[in-house]
Write an enzyme that holds these catalytic residues in place. Structure first.
Site, mmCIF file in Angstrom:
data_model
loop_
_atom_site.group_PDB
_atom_site.id
_atom_site.type_symbol
_atom_site.label_atom_id
_atom_site.label_comp_id
_atom_site.label_asym_id
_atom_site.label_seq_id
_atom_site.Cartn_x
_atom_site.Cartn_y
_atom_site.Cartn_z
ATOM 1 N N HIS A 17 26.436 -29.091 -13.937
ATOM 2 C CA HIS A 17 26.384 -28.294 -15.168
ATOM 3 C C HIS A 17 25.698 -26.955 -14.920
ATOM 4 O O HIS A 17 26.167 -25.913 -15.383
ATOM 5 C CB HIS A 17 25.620 -29.035 -16.278
ATOM 6 C CG HIS A 17 26.462 -29.958 -17.087
ATOM 7 N ND1 HIS A 17 27.491 -29.535 -17.894
ATOM 8 C CD2 HIS A 17 26.410 -31.298 -17.230
ATOM 9 C CE1 HIS A 17 28.041 -30.565 -18.498
ATOM 10 N NE2 HIS A 17 27.404 -31.656 -18.105
ATOM 11 N N GLU A 65 24.255 -33.325 -13.609
ATOM 12 C CA GLU A 65 23.453 -32.270 -14.243
ATOM 13 C C GLU A 65 23.358 -31.015 -13.377
ATOM 14 O O GLU A 65 23.400 -29.898 -13.892
ATOM 15 C CB GLU A 65 22.061 -32.795 -14.604
ATOM 16 C CG GLU A 65 22.077 -33.898 -15.650
ATOM 17 C CD GLU A 65 22.805 -33.519 -16.925
ATOM 18 O OE1 GLU A 65 22.727 -32.348 -17.358
ATOM 19 O OE2 GLU A 65 23.463 -34.396 -17.511
#
Length: 120
Positions: A85, A82
């Site tokens: 990202h 994450e």
């Protein structure tokens, strides 16, 4: 910058424990681990990715309180995925150029077939 993860998620509401992290930072990294990863941003593809085995995450919760979490295994992998990202990195950016190229070729073929089907 923020992400939401739930590594204990299950289909019933009792098994859901989402964690929101605002301004996440990985401050410590240790060891290496490989994990078979997939992502909604990369449809129909999984690949083994090497990541840090143990990490320390720092950030804020929704109320602005500091979060410090020491994570390993699946939890550490999810956090790193994450954070990537947020930095504009997908898991396929962490695999070999050859494997990434094969996926891109396969995906282009799928998209061309879908487009041809829509026109036909």
């Amino acid at each position: 910058r923020m992400f939401v993860i739930d590594t204990a998620w299950s289909d019933d509401e009792v098994g859901r424990h989402p964690v929101v992290v605002i301004n996440p930072e990985i401050s410590e990294r240790e060891g290496r681990i490989t994990w078979d990863e997939g992502c909604l941003s990369v449809p129909d593809y999984n690949a083994v990715v090497e990541r840090d085995a143990r990490i320390t995450l720092r950030g804020l919760d929704l109320d602005g309180n500091p979060i410090v979490e020491h994570a390993e295994g699946l939890r550490a992998v999810c956090i790193q995925h994450e954070v990537d990202h947020l930095d504009g990195i997908l898991f396929i950016d962490r695999i070999s150029r050859l494997k990434r190229g094969l996926y891109v070729k396969k995906r282009r073929k799928q998209l061309a077939e879908e487009e041809a089907g829509e026109r036909g």
